[in-house]
Design an enzyme around this catalytic site. Structure first.
Site, short mmCIF file in Angstrom:
data_model
loop_
_atom_site.label_atom_id
_atom_site.label_comp_id
_atom_site.label_asym_id
_atom_site.label_seq_id
_atom_site.Cartn_x
_atom_site.Cartn_y
_atom_site.Cartn_z
N SER A 1 -12.40 -18.68 37.69
CA SER A 1 -13.01 -19.52 38.51
C SER A 1 -14.09 -20.06 38.17
O SER A 1 -14.64 -21.15 39.09
CB SER A 1 -13.20 -18.82 39.76
OG SER A 1 -11.97 -18.35 40.57
N LYS B 1 -22.99 -21.63 44.46
CA LYS B 1 -21.67 -21.33 45.23
C LYS B 1 -21.90 -20.66 46.37
O LYS B 1 -22.65 -19.76 46.40
CB LYS B 1 -20.74 -20.67 44.16
CG LYS B 1 -19.21 -20.20 44.70
CD LYS B 1 -18.51 -19.79 43.55
CE LYS B 1 -16.86 -19.67 44.01
NZ LYS B 1 -16.06 -18.88 42.99
N SER C 1 -11.98 -21.30 41.60
CA SER C 1 -12.36 -21.33 42.94
C SER C 1 -13.69 -22.03 42.94
O SER C 1 -14.25 -22.29 44.07
CB SER C 1 -12.58 -20.10 43.63
OG SER C 1 -13.20 -19.17 42.90
#
Lengths: 99, 479
Positions: B170, B71, B146
């Site tokens: 997330s 990420k 997210s």
């Protein structure tokens, strides 16, 4: 405690955010709704409750996390300035502080 | 979909090479990126060079030759880290996150950085400054957030595993919406050094994978005390793989009937009830528990997380790195213009909320109050875990929704986190396991939450479920 557009202006100042008039008009009712929502916490009796500050588990609290007071490798000036928007003479140069 | 276990087996037998596996991952990442927008950066040259080095060295690390995605709020030396925002500009970290160093020590090959909501703030990946990620099961729908890019990359079979971060859900929520395993460890289990901070008392790096065993393998590699992160705990890392394969008969699973009532999509409820039945059939005992303060969790979270974010994001000021607004006559204006131009609306909203709840006169009413209710939520879980080994809930109140459905109503968007934020507030670990598809073919996940340091137990419960009820379906977009 409804949030007004002038509250938004004050908060934006504190947070060093320059928001436009359109943004202020959009944010005010959204933030008002969220603040009203979070105020439901007032329903709960918490006078005898300790705040859970920090988020650490009991094991985390017990973990010794200081280190010996000895110098270690650090980033160094060259790397630290490498991506600066305006490096100058070993410093981070910025616009003047006082107008 | 190839798993870590399968790749490792083939590598050991000499039937493949790191180069072959990494090249396949790179090709898939590039080929699918127009459709999914899962990757912000794909490092072909670096990944192939590293794969060749691994083939030469013939190491035997647990992740040897495994392509992984990271990420874009986790620092990888020399690779652009944007956090899904414009404000970091072309910033390339001069250091690796500890979790990255540990992945690399285990032999993994990083193929790229994945798209995410800006500074990890969001539940749909619609807040990225670089466009949304599409759900591989239906590209008109969100992948969740997210960590939408990492979830999509694993769901589409591009990589067998990816790292994300989980502050309010997330990792677990996008895992649920994308039909993969997603796990958040106990607070302090994995180092946050090199994870760009959002809510420092809530953040943890988490893992996406197709199987519980794979997720356990990755978690094993990255977990453990790190002197660079004072909030990591001196607690030995269990043998997760050993734990994962144990039988679950006799384990007690707690279910809150209240949580399965309010506002829950009927299909989700039915699917979760089937999962509960499945666990009963596997020999687990289902126990009634209650979490009386869980209904306040979103309110608590959006006070604490935004307060911490307003502090953590104060550093983005155009001084030392990243984007700096032009034509600012003085310093204060430079700060304001840089932050106005660099941050997206959700980030600004949260910074302002956080600033508000911490401001003079409001700290006691909001922040302190929220931290006290947080303690009550922690106590709820402690009481529940006296009666059961793990708590079962849905992961998300609904399957993947369509783009644009919730962007204009921030509170509606926040309510997607209703089942996941409690784990971050209490500091406990949680895992989402794919357990069914909706009538429209969209994944639904079941969440298991355990006491502190019980990641092994969660992998064990997830593995038992997956062995008995594999998903047996592939997304529309896949390798």
């Amino acid at each position: 405690m409804p949030i007004s557009e002038s509250d938004i202006e004050k908060i934006a100042q504190l947070a060093h955010l320059e928001i436009t008039d359109d943004e202020r008009r959009m944010f005010a009712p959204q933030m008002a709704e969220i603040v009203t929502y979070v105020e439901q916490l007032n329903e709960i009796e918490t006078s005898a409750v300790e705040p859970a500050l920090g988020g650490l588990t009991p094991e985390g609290e017990r973990t010794e996390s200081s280190r010996a007071d000895e110098t270690q490798e650090s980033l160094g000036q060259k790397i630290a300035l490498d991506q600066a928007p305006d490096p100058a003479a070993g410093h981070f140069r910025v616009p003047k502080v006082l107008s | 979909m190839t798993t870590i276990a399968e790749i490792t087996e083939k590598l050991t037998r000499g039937e493949t090479s790191a180069r072959t596996e990494v090249e396949a991952a790179l090709n898939a990442a590039e080929k699918l990126n127009d459709e999914l927008n899962a990757f912000l950066e794909i490092d072909r040259a670096g990944a192939l060079k590293r794969a060749d080095a691994i083939d030469q060295k013939r190491g035997s690390g647990p992740l040897n030759g495994i392509p992984v995605a990271i990420k874009d709020n986790i620092c990888v030396r020399g690779m652009q880290t944007s956090c899904g925002s414009h404000i970091l500009g072309p910033y390339k970290p001069p250091y690796n996150a500890t979790a990255i160093d540990r992945l690399l020590d285990a032999g993994a090959v990083i193929i790229g950085k994945t798209n995410c909501d800006e500074f990890a703030m969001g539940s749909s990946n619609e807040n990225s400054a670089f466009g949304p990620v599409k759900n591989p099961w239906d590209t008109s729908r969100v992948p969740g957030g997210s960590s939408g890019g990492s979830a999509a990359a694993v769901a589409a079979g591009i990589v067998p595993a990816a790292l994300g971060s989980d502050t309010g859900g997330s990792v677990r929520q996008p895992a649920s919406l994308c039909g993969v395993i997603g796990v958040k460890p106990t607070y302090g289990r994995v180092s946050r050094y090199g994870l760009v901070a959002f809510g420092s008392s809530l953040d943890q790096i988490g893992v996406f994978a197709q199987t519980a065993t794979d997720a356990a393998t990755v978690m094993q590699a990255i977990a453990g005390r790190d002197p660079h992160d004072a909030t990591t705990a001196q607690v030995p890392v269990a043998n997760y793989i050993g734990e994962t394969e144990k039988d679950i008969a006799g384990l007690r699973i707690g279910v809150s009937r209240t949580l399965l009532g309010e506002g829950l999509d009927k299909e989700v409820r039915d699917t979760i009830e089937k999962a509960i039945d499945a666990y009963r059939e596997l020999g687990a005992e289902i126990v009634d528990i209650e979490l009386p303060h869980a209904k306040y969790a979103i309110a608590v979270y959006y006070i604490i997380a935004t307060a911490e974010a307003s502090s953590n994001l104060a550093r983005y000021d155009g001084v030392r790195y990243g984007f700096r607004a032009e034509e600012a006559p003085a310093l204060r204006e430079m700060y304001r213009k840089t932050r106005d131009e660099g941050f997206g609306p959700e980030v600004k909203r949260r910074i302002m909320l956080g600033t508000y709840v911490l401001s003079a006169g409001y700290y006691d009413a909001y922040y302190l109050k929220a931290q006290k209710v947080r303690m009550l939520i922690r106590n709820d879980f402690a009481a529940a875990f006296a009666k059961c080994d793990a708590v079962l809930t849905p992961t998300s109140p609904s399957p993947a929704f369509r783009f644009g459905e919730k962007v204009d109503d921030p509170l509606a968007m926040y309510l997607n986190d209703i089942y996941t934020v409690t784990a971050n507030l209490a500091g406990i670990p949680g895992i989402s396991v794919p357990c069914g598809l909706s009538a429209e073919g969209l994944p639904i996940g079941v969440q298991l939450l355990g006491p502190y340091w019980s990641e092994g137990l969660l992998f064990r419960l997830a593995h038992a479920y997956q062995q008995a009820h594999p998903l047996n379906a592939r997304p529309k977009v896949h390798t």
